[in-house]
Design a protein around this motif. Structure first.
Motif, PDB file in Angstrom:
ATOM      1  N   SER A 276       0.685  -1.316  -0.162  1.00 30.20           N
ATOM      2  CA  SER A 276      -0.018  -0.014  -0.107  1.00 30.20           C
ATOM      3  C   SER A 276       0.704   1.501   0.089  1.00 30.20           C
ATOM      4  O   SER A 276       0.319   2.599  -0.066  1.00 30.20           O
ATOM      5  CB  SER A 276      -0.822   0.007   1.329  1.00 30.20           C
ATOM      6  OG  SER A 276      -0.198   0.212   2.428  1.00 30.20           O
ATOM      7  N   TYR A 301       1.430   5.846   0.039  1.00 29.85           N
ATOM      8  CA  TYR A 301       0.113   5.465   0.060  1.00 29.85           C
ATOM      9  C   TYR A 301      -0.465   6.747  -0.275  1.00 29.85           C
ATOM     10  O   TYR A 301      -0.208   8.016   0.161  1.00 29.85           O
ATOM     11  CB  TYR A 301      -0.360   5.307   1.553  1.00 29.85           C
ATOM     12  CG  TYR A 301      -1.683   4.914   1.712  1.00 29.85           C
ATOM     13  CD1 TYR A 301      -2.207   3.660   1.554  1.00 29.85           C
ATOM     14  CD2 TYR A 301      -2.692   5.732   2.224  1.00 29.85           C
ATOM     15  CE1 TYR A 301      -3.601   3.370   1.714  1.00 29.85           C
ATOM     16  CE2 TYR A 301      -4.105   5.742   2.346  1.00 29.85           C
ATOM     17  CZ  TYR A 301      -4.539   4.287   2.127  1.00 29.85           C
ATOM     18  OH  TYR A 301      -5.691   4.157   2.317  1.00 29.85           O
ATOM     19  N   ASN A 305      -1.083   1.397  -3.221  1.00 29.82           N
ATOM     20  CA  ASN A 305      -2.385   0.730  -2.960  1.00 29.82           C
ATOM     21  C   ASN A 305      -3.129   0.452  -4.186  1.00 29.82           C
ATOM     22  O   ASN A 305      -3.399  -0.429  -4.210  1.00 29.82           O
ATOM     23  CB  ASN A 305      -3.267   1.233  -1.813  1.00 29.82           C
ATOM     24  CG  ASN A 305      -4.310   0.361  -1.391  1.00 29.82           C
ATOM     25  OD1 ASN A 305      -3.903  -0.660  -0.602  1.00 29.82           O
ATOM     26  ND2 ASN A 305      -5.441   0.698  -1.382  1.00 29.82           N
TER      27      ASN A 305
END
Length: 356
Positions: A276, A301, A305
């Motif tokens: 992620s 992130y 992700n």
């Protein structure tokens, strides 16, 4: 009684036991309602859900229970300039290209990397959810004021004392002290390095308790009545448990995920940001190990992700645990396949016996 705590009173539940808001489909309406009906606080992990999906899930939960429950969302990530975001997307897709080839997948068109937080939260407000929890940062004051205006209880997540102090100053009602043993994503938002925020539950809870004025919820490695009793002795007002509920019958976790947990032990998990772009604890697998030497190149992130979403989905469809995000905490050896009610009843009974 041990369960008559500030947290229990704030949340208007029978037992100060919170089922963690695990995003990604684990927290089905059936699981959330079963925990709440058993006297704890069930939580819908809605971080990845579109607003109307959240609304539908909330209404399904309300159809199964009249007891309080929570919805958990992710605080939005800092925005990047469009050029930088595109560069990150290209990097993420390049790093994961060979895995996409393995599953015969075409490169995805990534136009949206994160759900609209304002729209997600508006659903929580419109549906008058009793409790709202959040992680990855501080809730903007305008939003906190809206929640307070509707008497919705708020719970923030801290991985250090300083983060807890910031949450307390912001005005949240309760604080989850997330120890390093916890499975899933780390809620860290102030520390410059993840290593600085890897504080164990035993050390973290009493120090946060000593520095904030609101009830503290212990989280990380708590799997049974022994963990609850220990958390209460450390000054916690309740506990939050994820991995223990992940293997319950009502959990939406895939069977292969549950099987991996049942076959794992405390040494089989590791912290990774391969899936992620944000550090999270899960059961070690091939993808995590092969991506370990590319750690510095992994985009943040939620871009990474988005770049791995199709791979994780394909792996799940083929029941291939080597390329799935198998989130779990260090207490995996204590997991069991039982109903949520059986788990809550057992937790209460064990804690009663220990503290009697």
């Amino acid at each position: 009684m041990w369960y008559e705590t500030e947290a229990q009173s704030h949340l208007e539940i029978k037992y100060p036991i919170i089922q963690a808001g695990m995003a990604g489909g684990t927290t089905t309406p059936e699981l959330v309602a079963a925990v709440s009906n058993s006297g704890g606080l069930g939580t819908l992990g809605a971080g990845y859900m579109a607003p109307e999906q959240i609304r539908s899930a909330i209404r399904a939960i309300k159809g199964l229970t009249d007891a309080p429950f929570a919805v958990n969302l992710f605080i939005p990530s800092p925005e990047h300039p469009r050029e930088q975001e595109q560069s990150y997307i290209e990097t993420g897709l390049k790093l994961t290209e060979r895995y996409r080839q393995k599953f015969n997948l075409e490169p995805p068109q990534i136009n949206q990397v994160e759900e609209n937080f304002d729209e997600q939260l508006n659903v929580v407000l419109e549906e008058e959810v009793p409790c709202f929890s959040f992680t990855f940062g501080l809730l903007p004051m305008r939003m906190l004021q809206k929640l307070k205006a509707q008497n919705i209880t708020t719970i923030g997540t801290a991985t250090t004392v300083n983060e807890a102090i910031e949450l307390d100053l912001a005005g949240v009602d309760l604080i989850v002290a997330q120890g390093s043993e916890a499975g899933g994503h780390r809620g860290t938002f102030l520390q410059s390095s993840m290593e600085q925020a890897m504080v164990g539950t035993m050390a973290l809870v009493p120090q946060i308790v000593d520095h904030v004025d609101v009830p503290v919820i212990a989280s990380g490695g708590i799997m049974d009545g022994r963990g609850i009793a220990a958390a209460l002795m450390l000054g916690a007002s309740g506990v939050q448990m994820g991995t223990a509920f992940l293997t319950c019958n009502e959990s939406g976790a895939q069977d292969v995920h549950k099987e991996e947990i049942s076959q794992s032990n405390e040494a089989d998990t590791m912290i990774t940001k391969a899936f992620s772009g944000k550090e999270a604890r899960g059961i070690k697998n091939r993808f995590m190990e092969e991506m370990a030497d590319k750690n510095d190149a992994i985009p943040p992130y939620p871009i990474q992700n988005a770049a791995t979403k199709d791979i994780r989905k394909a792996a799940g469809q083929q029941k291939n645990p080597d390329y799935m995000s198998l989130w779990a905490g260090q207490g995996v050896r204590l997991s069991e396949s039982i109903t949520a009610k059986e788990l809550v009843d057992r937790l209460v009974e064990e804690t009663d016996a220990l503290l009697r």
